[in-house]
Design a protein around this motif. Structure first.
Motif, short mmCIF file in Angstrom:
data_model
loop_
_atom_site.label_atom_id
_atom_site.label_comp_id
_atom_site.label_asym_id
_atom_site.label_seq_id
_atom_site.Cartn_x
_atom_site.Cartn_y
_atom_site.Cartn_z
N GLU A 168 -6.20 17.09 -9.13
CA GLU A 168 -5.48 15.85 -9.38
C GLU A 168 -6.49 14.78 -9.78
OE1 GLU A 168 -2.27 15.11 -6.57
OE2 GLU A 168 -2.65 12.99 -7.01
N GLY A 169 -6.19 14.04 -10.82
CA GLY A 169 -7.11 13.00 -11.27
C GLY A 169 -8.20 13.54 -12.20
N ALA A 170 -8.19 14.86 -12.46
CA ALA A 170 -9.21 15.47 -13.33
C ALA A 170 -8.64 15.64 -14.74
CB ALA A 170 -9.62 16.83 -12.77
N ASP A 171 -9.53 15.67 -15.74
CA ASP A 171 -9.03 15.91 -17.10
C ASP A 171 -9.31 17.35 -17.56
OD1 ASP A 171 -11.74 15.70 -17.58
OD2 ASP A 171 -11.56 14.30 -19.25
N ILE A 172 -9.26 18.27 -16.61
CA ILE A 172 -9.34 19.70 -16.99
C ILE A 172 -8.18 19.98 -17.94
CG2 ILE A 172 -8.02 20.43 -14.93
CD1 ILE A 172 -9.78 23.00 -14.96
N VAL A 173 -8.45 20.73 -19.02
CA VAL A 173 -7.38 20.91 -20.02
C VAL A 173 -6.31 21.89 -19.51
CG1 VAL A 173 -8.79 20.29 -22.02
CG2 VAL A 173 -8.74 22.67 -21.24
N ALA A 174 -5.11 21.75 -20.08
CA ALA A 174 -3.95 22.51 -19.58
C ALA A 174 -4.19 24.01 -19.63
CB ALA A 174 -2.70 22.13 -20.37
N HIS A 175 -4.84 24.52 -20.73
CA HIS A 175 -4.99 25.98 -20.81
C HIS A 175 -5.86 26.50 -19.66
CE1 HIS A 175 -8.48 25.26 -23.92
NE2 HIS A 175 -9.01 25.50 -22.75
N ALA A 176 -6.85 25.70 -19.23
CA ALA A 176 -7.73 26.13 -18.14
C ALA A 176 -7.00 26.01 -16.80
CB ALA A 176 -9.00 25.29 -18.12
N LEU A 177 -6.27 24.93 -16.62
CA LEU A 177 -5.56 24.75 -15.35
C LEU A 177 -4.52 25.86 -15.16
CD1 LEU A 177 -5.37 22.94 -12.90
CD2 LEU A 177 -3.71 21.52 -14.10
N ASP A 178 -3.81 26.19 -16.24
CA ASP A 178 -2.80 27.26 -16.15
C ASP A 178 -3.46 28.60 -15.80
OD1 ASP A 178 -0.88 25.47 -16.76
OD2 ASP A 178 -0.68 26.03 -18.88
N ALA A 179 -4.58 28.88 -16.46
CA ALA A 179 -5.26 30.16 -16.20
C ALA A 179 -5.78 30.21 -14.76
CB ALA A 179 -6.41 30.36 -17.19
N GLU A 409 -6.16 7.14 -27.37
CA GLU A 409 -4.86 6.63 -26.90
C GLU A 409 -3.83 7.75 -26.83
OE1 GLU A 409 -3.62 3.39 -29.43
OE2 GLU A 409 -5.38 2.23 -28.81
N ALA A 410 -3.83 8.63 -27.83
CA ALA A 410 -2.86 9.72 -27.85
C ALA A 410 -3.13 10.69 -26.69
CB ALA A 410 -2.91 10.45 -29.19
N GLU A 411 -4.39 10.94 -26.39
CA GLU A 411 -4.72 11.84 -25.27
C GLU A 411 -4.27 11.23 -23.94
OE1 GLU A 411 -8.53 14.46 -26.89
OE2 GLU A 411 -8.93 12.80 -25.53
N VAL A 412 -4.50 9.93 -23.79
CA VAL A 412 -4.09 9.26 -22.55
C VAL A 412 -2.57 9.28 -22.43
CG1 VAL A 412 -4.07 7.03 -21.34
CG2 VAL A 412 -6.18 7.83 -22.44
N ALA A 413 -1.89 9.06 -23.56
CA ALA A 413 -0.42 8.99 -23.54
C ALA A 413 0.21 10.33 -23.16
CB ALA A 413 0.10 8.54 -24.91
N ARG A 414 -0.46 11.43 -23.50
CA ARG A 414 0.17 12.74 -23.21
C ARG A 414 -0.38 13.39 -21.94
NH1 ARG A 414 -1.27 17.56 -26.46
NH2 ARG A 414 -3.44 17.92 -26.01
N ARG A 416 -0.80 14.73 -18.20
CA ARG A 416 0.17 15.13 -17.16
C ARG A 416 0.04 14.12 -16.02
NH1 ARG A 416 -4.02 18.59 -17.26
NH2 ARG A 416 -5.44 18.35 -15.50
N ASP A 417 1.01 14.14 -15.10
CA ASP A 417 1.03 13.18 -13.99
C ASP A 417 -0.29 13.21 -13.23
OD1 ASP A 417 3.42 12.16 -14.45
OD2 ASP A 417 4.47 13.17 -12.78
N GLY A 418 -0.87 12.06 -12.99
CA GLY A 418 -2.08 11.97 -12.17
C GLY A 418 -3.37 12.24 -12.92
N ALA A 419 -3.29 12.69 -14.17
CA ALA A 419 -4.51 13.00 -14.93
C ALA A 419 -4.83 11.82 -15.87
CB ALA A 419 -4.32 14.27 -15.75
N PRO A 420 -6.11 11.60 -16.13
CA PRO A 420 -6.47 10.48 -17.00
C PRO A 420 -6.13 10.72 -18.48
CG PRO A 420 -8.44 11.64 -16.28
CD PRO A 420 -7.29 12.26 -15.56
N ARG A 421 -6.12 11.99 -18.90
CA ARG A 421 -5.83 12.31 -20.30
C ARG A 421 -5.53 13.80 -20.41
NH1 ARG A 421 -9.34 10.57 -23.95
NH2 ARG A 421 -10.27 9.05 -22.54
N GLU A 422 -4.89 14.19 -21.49
CA GLU A 422 -4.80 15.61 -21.84
C GLU A 422 -5.49 15.73 -23.18
OE1 GLU A 422 -3.40 18.29 -19.96
OE2 GLU A 422 -4.62 19.31 -21.47
N ALA A 433 -3.76 13.15 -34.68
CA ALA A 433 -3.59 11.98 -33.80
C ALA A 433 -4.24 10.74 -34.40
CB ALA A 433 -4.19 12.28 -32.42
N ALA A 434 -5.30 10.96 -35.19
CA ALA A 434 -5.98 9.83 -35.84
C ALA A 434 -5.26 9.42 -37.12
CB ALA A 434 -7.43 10.21 -36.14
N GLY A 435 -4.18 10.15 -37.45
CA GLY A 435 -3.42 9.83 -38.67
C GLY A 435 -4.16 10.25 -39.93
#
Ligand code: FAD
Length: 437
Positions: A168-179, A409-414, A416-422, A433-435
């Motif tokens: 919680e509170g870590a920016d470990i990426v979703a693929h790693a957290l799921d694994a 900004e896009a990483e922060v916006a997406r 997950r709950d409690g994480a600083p960014r995805e 994301a940079a357009g």
């Protein structure tokens, strides 16, 4: 006007830019190139995702990054998109701050077996470095071995041992957290060739292992030198050893996961299934003894079960065409940061992979001193205008610091709950994301 190109936007790159601004003020233009569309090097892709206060150091670079005469030039790989010779044509001084992104290879039989990784790749995977997003380590077995006795080995052991709530509170990426959520690991063994007094582990990182939710660190009391010998250590090392002594004295608990410290243990071979090309199953280790501080083999061998092996035994700078390279040291050949006239190196690309983020600050200031000695008069090069013309002619599209802000900004916006960014884990996602497309 002095035109300065810094290659690499990690700590060494930004500290060099800060030093250049302090010395030359408005009389310098600094372009900071990076092969990634996102800045900050290992602060983003090396420092552990559950160490957010350390990652916060990157905020200190904001003032420098936003100075009107400093520009981030992301997604430009030097040596691929532009050569060193071309940069030297355009800039008065070129400073290589490219770090040491490649693993030192584990030169033992079986190191090409499946589920064996270097720490740069493995850490890059859980930190979302696009080069390693597809690594796919397998956590279906019970036992992992991490080779190395530094803080990187500790980071990896801790990440493997934590339960999902501890991120919680870590920016470990979703693929790693799921694994990791599906991981069947019940032990990590940390192998070190030498003993407790020779570790390169700092007290904070060691102490953390003592308060993990399901994991318990274990040290064999017989591996510890007599306590009186701790007096000769520096205060930091003494604290580290106190943690190891506490782990050794700890009574067994019902925690289901163990982090074993196996000292005086040199990896000898990795063992997999006999068909070749299969996954690793065990590591054969030779017991060592210290002779004049060096580990020597004793001829005693044993096996440690290993369904996953990660070697954290150091890093090498990647060579760049046209730049003298010290193969033995694994970094650019340099004298106090000078490589060739007008070409310099700093940070891990200069010294090799040692020291903290802060160690790179004096390094950055020192290299600017060297440049100032070599360029007493303002230069006469085209600098960024020349680069822009070359990039346009070549169709090289680059990312600016403002583009990075959009990615940020896009990483922060997406998140997950409690994480600083995805984090985005692919260059295409970052550019979208940079357009940029
Ligand atoms: C796993 C790990 C954990 C760490 N944890 C901590 C910690 O908790 N605290 C601490 O103080 N220190 C920590 N460190 C050390 C710290 O990260 C380093 O001291 C620091 O990052 C080195 O800075 P650098 O600028 O030399 O290299 P890097 O940070 O590696 O930056 C190099 C940059 O150059 C870019 N680059 C490389 N080649 C090219 C090229 N050809 N063209 C363009 N760009 C290029 C890369 O993309 C990268 O952005 C850790 C290191 C690792 C490996």
């Amino acid at each position: 006007m002095l035109h300065l190109a810094i290659i690499g936007s990690g700590p060494a790159g930004y500290y060099t830019a800060e030093a250049a601004l302090k010395r030359w003020g408005e009389e310098v233009h600094v372009d900071i190139f990076d092969l990634q569309p996102v800045p900050f090097g290992l602060i983003r892709s090396g420092v552990a995702p559950d160490h957010q206060s350390i990652k916060g150091v990157a905020k200190r670079y904001d003032a420098v990054a936003q100075a009107p005469n400093v520009r981030f030039v992301g997604k430009v790989a030097v040596g691929r998109d532009i050569s060193i010779a071309e940069l030297q044509e355009l800039y008065d001084a070129v400073v290589l701050a490219t770090g040491a992104p490649s693993d030192r290879t584990l030169e033992i039989p079986g190191s090409d077996l499946g589920n064996v990784f270097g720490s740069a790749a493995f850490v890059g995977w859980y930190n979302g470095h696009p080069h390693f997003a597809d690594l796919a380590p397998d956590f279906a077995g019970g036992h992992a071995v991490v080779i190395g006795n530094g803080n990187v080995a500790l980071d990896i052991a801790r990440i493997l041992a934590k339960v999902p709530q501890e991120f919680e509170g870590a920016d470990i990426v979703a693929h790693a957290l799921d694994a990791l959520r599906a991981s069947k690991l019940t032990s990590v063994t940390i192998l070190g060739r030498r003993g407790p007094h020779q570790i390169a582990m700092t007290p904070k990182e060691l102490g953390e292992l003592g308060s993990l939710e399901r994991a318990r660190p274990r040290v064999d009391p017989a591996d510890l030198p007599p306590e009186a010998e701790d007096a000769a250590l520096d205060p930091g090392m003494r604290k580290s050893i106190q943690h190891l002594r506490a782990f050794a004295a700890d009574t067994p608990s019902d925690k289901p996961f163990t982090i074993n410290f196996d000292f005086f243990a040199a990896p000898h071979a990795l063992i997999g299934d006999d068909n070749g090309g299969g996954a690793v199953q065990a590591i054969e280790v030779e017991r060592t003894a210290l002779v004049d501080g060096r580990a020597g083999g004793t001829g005693e061998f044993y096996q440690v079960p290993a369904d996953l092996v990660i070697s954290a035994i150091g890093y090498r700078t990647n060579p760049i065409e046209g730049v003298p390279y010290d193969t033995a040291a694994g970094r650019f050949a340099n004298e106090e940061g000078r490589i060739l006239p007008g070409l310099y190196c700093v940070g891990w690309a200069r010294r090799g992979p040692s020291g903290t983020i802060g160690t790179n600050r004096p390094d950055g200031f020192a290299i600017v001193d060297r440049i100032a000695e070599d360029f007493p008069a303002p230069g006469n090069k085209r600098g960024r205008a020349g680069f822009e013309a070359l990039a346009a002619a070549r169709g090289v599209d680059f990312v600016t610091f403002r583009d990075w802000r959009k990615i940020d900004e896009a990483e922060v916006a997406r998140a997950r709950d409690g994480a600083p960014r995805e984090k985005f884990v692919a260059f295409d996602q970052m550019l979208a994301a940079a357009g940029k497309h």
